[in-house]
Write a protein that holds these residues in place. Structure first.
Motif, mmCIF file in Angstrom:
data_model
loop_
_atom_site.group_PDB
_atom_site.id
_atom_site.type_symbol
_atom_site.label_atom_id
_atom_site.label_comp_id
_atom_site.label_asym_id
_atom_site.label_seq_id
_atom_site.Cartn_x
_atom_site.Cartn_y
_atom_site.Cartn_z
ATOM 1 N N GLN A 51 -76.146 60.797 46.356
ATOM 2 C CA GLN A 51 -75.561 61.962 45.287
ATOM 3 C C GLN A 51 -74.903 62.123 45.340
ATOM 4 O O GLN A 51 -73.373 62.567 45.125
ATOM 5 C CB GLN A 51 -76.484 62.989 45.690
ATOM 6 N N LYS A 52 -73.694 62.341 46.987
ATOM 7 C CA LYS A 52 -71.875 62.781 47.067
ATOM 8 C C LYS A 52 -71.471 61.578 46.991
ATOM 9 O O LYS A 52 -70.706 62.221 45.662
ATOM 10 C CB LYS A 52 -71.788 62.760 48.843
ATOM 11 N N GLU A 53 -71.701 60.324 45.977
ATOM 12 C CA GLU A 53 -71.108 59.529 45.674
ATOM 13 C C GLU A 53 -70.947 59.046 44.297
ATOM 14 O O GLU A 53 -70.189 59.438 43.548
ATOM 15 C CB GLU A 53 -70.976 58.150 46.457
ATOM 16 N N ILE A 54 -72.251 59.973 43.733
ATOM 17 C CA ILE A 54 -72.225 60.226 42.749
ATOM 18 C C ILE A 54 -71.914 61.274 41.260
ATOM 19 O O ILE A 54 -70.707 61.263 40.853
ATOM 20 C CB ILE A 54 -73.572 60.016 41.554
ATOM 21 N N GLY A 55 -71.897 61.925 42.632
ATOM 22 C CA GLY A 55 -70.684 63.594 42.035
ATOM 23 C C GLY A 55 -69.216 62.898 42.034
ATOM 24 O O GLY A 55 -68.630 63.677 41.400
ATOM 25 N N GLU A 56 -68.870 62.648 43.038
ATOM 26 C CA GLU A 56 -67.156 62.077 43.099
ATOM 27 C C GLU A 56 -67.221 61.254 41.907
ATOM 28 O O GLU A 56 -65.421 61.793 41.316
ATOM 29 C CB GLU A 56 -67.237 61.211 44.276
ATOM 30 N N VAL A 57 -67.939 60.536 41.554
ATOM 31 C CA VAL A 57 -67.409 60.146 40.140
ATOM 32 C C VAL A 57 -67.586 60.524 39.167
ATOM 33 O O VAL A 57 -66.462 60.178 38.544
ATOM 34 C CB VAL A 57 -68.859 58.583 39.193
ATOM 35 N N ILE A 58 -68.359 61.041 39.168
ATOM 36 C CA ILE A 58 -68.491 62.725 37.859
ATOM 37 C C ILE A 58 -66.782 63.344 37.931
ATOM 38 O O ILE A 58 -66.986 62.874 37.147
ATOM 39 C CB ILE A 58 -69.546 63.141 37.827
ATOM 40 N N TYR A 59 -66.360 64.008 39.293
ATOM 41 C CA TYR A 59 -65.690 64.373 39.578
ATOM 42 C C TYR A 59 -64.309 63.679 39.253
ATOM 43 O O TYR A 59 -63.533 64.755 38.269
ATOM 44 C CB TYR A 59 -65.477 65.081 40.727
ATOM 45 N N GLN A 60 -64.050 62.457 39.574
ATOM 46 C CA GLN A 60 -62.952 62.131 39.047
ATOM 47 C C GLN A 60 -62.670 61.879 37.190
ATOM 48 O O GLN A 60 -61.818 61.555 37.363
ATOM 49 C CB GLN A 60 -63.262 60.517 39.749
ATOM 50 N N MET A 61 -63.768 61.519 37.072
ATOM 51 C CA MET A 61 -63.980 61.374 35.437
ATOM 52 C C MET A 61 -63.192 62.929 34.154
ATOM 53 O O MET A 61 -63.668 62.974 33.630
ATOM 54 C CB MET A 61 -65.438 61.035 34.907
ATOM 55 N N SER A 62 -63.485 63.846 34.712
ATOM 56 C CA SER A 62 -63.046 64.682 34.664
ATOM 57 C C SER A 62 -61.494 65.228 33.645
ATOM 58 O O SER A 62 -61.174 65.798 33.335
ATOM 59 C CB SER A 62 -62.999 66.647 35.737
ATOM 60 N N MET A 63 -60.825 64.213 34.642
ATOM 61 C CA MET A 63 -59.325 63.704 34.540
ATOM 62 C C MET A 63 -59.724 63.455 33.252
ATOM 63 O O MET A 63 -57.922 63.621 32.262
ATOM 64 C CB MET A 63 -58.053 63.361 34.785
ATOM 65 N N LEU A 64 -60.285 63.054 32.668
ATOM 66 C CA LEU A 64 -60.337 61.465 30.949
ATOM 67 C C LEU A 64 -60.835 62.698 29.984
ATOM 68 O O LEU A 64 -61.397 62.906 29.058
ATOM 69 C CB LEU A 64 -60.440 60.274 31.306
ATOM 70 N N GLY A 65 -62.438 62.777 30.841
ATOM 71 C CA GLY A 65 -63.335 63.187 30.169
ATOM 72 C C GLY A 65 -62.973 65.214 29.643
ATOM 73 O O GLY A 65 -63.877 65.174 29.190
ATOM 74 N N GLY A 66 -62.685 65.952 30.289
ATOM 75 C CA GLY A 66 -62.796 66.687 30.796
ATOM 76 C C GLY A 66 -63.781 67.881 31.449
ATOM 77 O O GLY A 66 -64.403 67.049 32.044
ATOM 78 N N LEU A 67 -63.569 68.794 31.872
ATOM 79 C CA LEU A 67 -64.365 70.035 32.861
ATOM 80 C C LEU A 67 -65.598 70.262 32.261
ATOM 81 O O LEU A 67 -67.074 69.770 32.700
ATOM 82 C CB LEU A 67 -63.566 71.105 33.028
ATOM 83 N N PRO A 68 -66.000 70.703 30.797
ATOM 84 C CA PRO A 68 -67.121 70.843 30.476
ATOM 85 C C PRO A 68 -67.901 68.986 30.337
ATOM 86 O O PRO A 68 -69.078 68.815 30.675
ATOM 87 C CB PRO A 68 -67.236 70.597 28.545
ATOM 88 N N ALA A 69 -67.442 68.488 29.947
ATOM 89 C CA ALA A 69 -68.189 67.008 30.156
ATOM 90 C C ALA A 69 -68.434 66.314 31.262
ATOM 91 O O ALA A 69 -69.609 66.327 31.765
ATOM 92 C CB ALA A 69 -67.102 65.706 29.811
ATOM 93 N N MET A 70 -67.746 66.463 32.616
ATOM 94 C CA MET A 70 -67.646 66.953 33.849
ATOM 95 C C MET A 70 -69.649 67.825 34.183
ATOM 96 O O MET A 70 -70.088 67.079 35.024
ATOM 97 C CB MET A 70 -66.918 66.882 34.656
ATOM 98 N N ASN A 71 -68.749 68.790 34.011
ATOM 99 C CA ASN A 71 -70.379 69.995 34.203
ATOM 100 C C ASN A 71 -70.793 69.285 33.308
ATOM 101 O O ASN A 71 -72.300 69.381 33.990
ATOM 102 C CB ASN A 71 -70.010 71.288 33.915
ATOM 103 N N HIS A 72 -71.425 68.676 32.833
ATOM 104 C CA HIS A 72 -72.377 68.835 31.930
ATOM 105 C C HIS A 72 -72.946 66.796 32.116
ATOM 106 O O HIS A 72 -74.437 67.838 32.759
ATOM 107 C CB HIS A 72 -72.378 68.149 30.560
#
Length: 138
Positions: A97-118
């Protein structure tokens, strides 16, 4: 749906009528959770289909799925079912879960915070469902 006003509403009303005629139980069908109907691919099958046959020395299934998840989040996290499938497949491929979360967090720079949160919310739904399944098996 009341009296349809737009072509889309009319099309949806017609589709609902067709579904009811085909199977009356479809009247109350709710697509939420529909992705649970599809099984998770075993890791060996993922390797055979998406890795070893194309590039035996290339990315493993886990890394390939991490890239896929990153792309889904970077493009706005609008594909709910596909994100859930990918998270389920990632867990099958050995991701934490930590690795999956890290990938999602990294993408906040490209997809934005709303995308990351969703995407994080969708991943949590998968984790919760898996926990419920494991508790039901015990």
């Amino acid at each position: 749906m009341s009296d349809p006003k737009t072509p889309f509403e009319l099309m949806m009303a017609q589709a609902q009528e067709m579904a009811k005629a085909f199977n009356p139980a479809m009247e109350t069908f709710n697509p939420k959770g529909f992705e649970k109907l599809w099984p998770t691919m075993p890791r060996d099958w993922m390797e055979a289909m998406f890795g070893n046959s194309f590039n035996p020395d290339g990315l493993d299934a886990k890394t390939r799925l991490m890239v896929l998840l990153g792309g889904l989040v970077a493009t706005g996290a609008t594909q709910d079912s596909q994100i859930k499938y990918t998270v389920r497949h990632l867990m099958e491929a050995g991701a934490t879960q930590k690795e999956i979360g890290e990938v999602i967090y990294q993408m906040s720079m490209l997809g934005g915070l709303p995308a990351m949160n969703h995407a994080l919310e969708l991943a949590q739904e998968v984790y919760d469902a898996q926990k419920d399944d494991e508790e039901g098996d015990a």
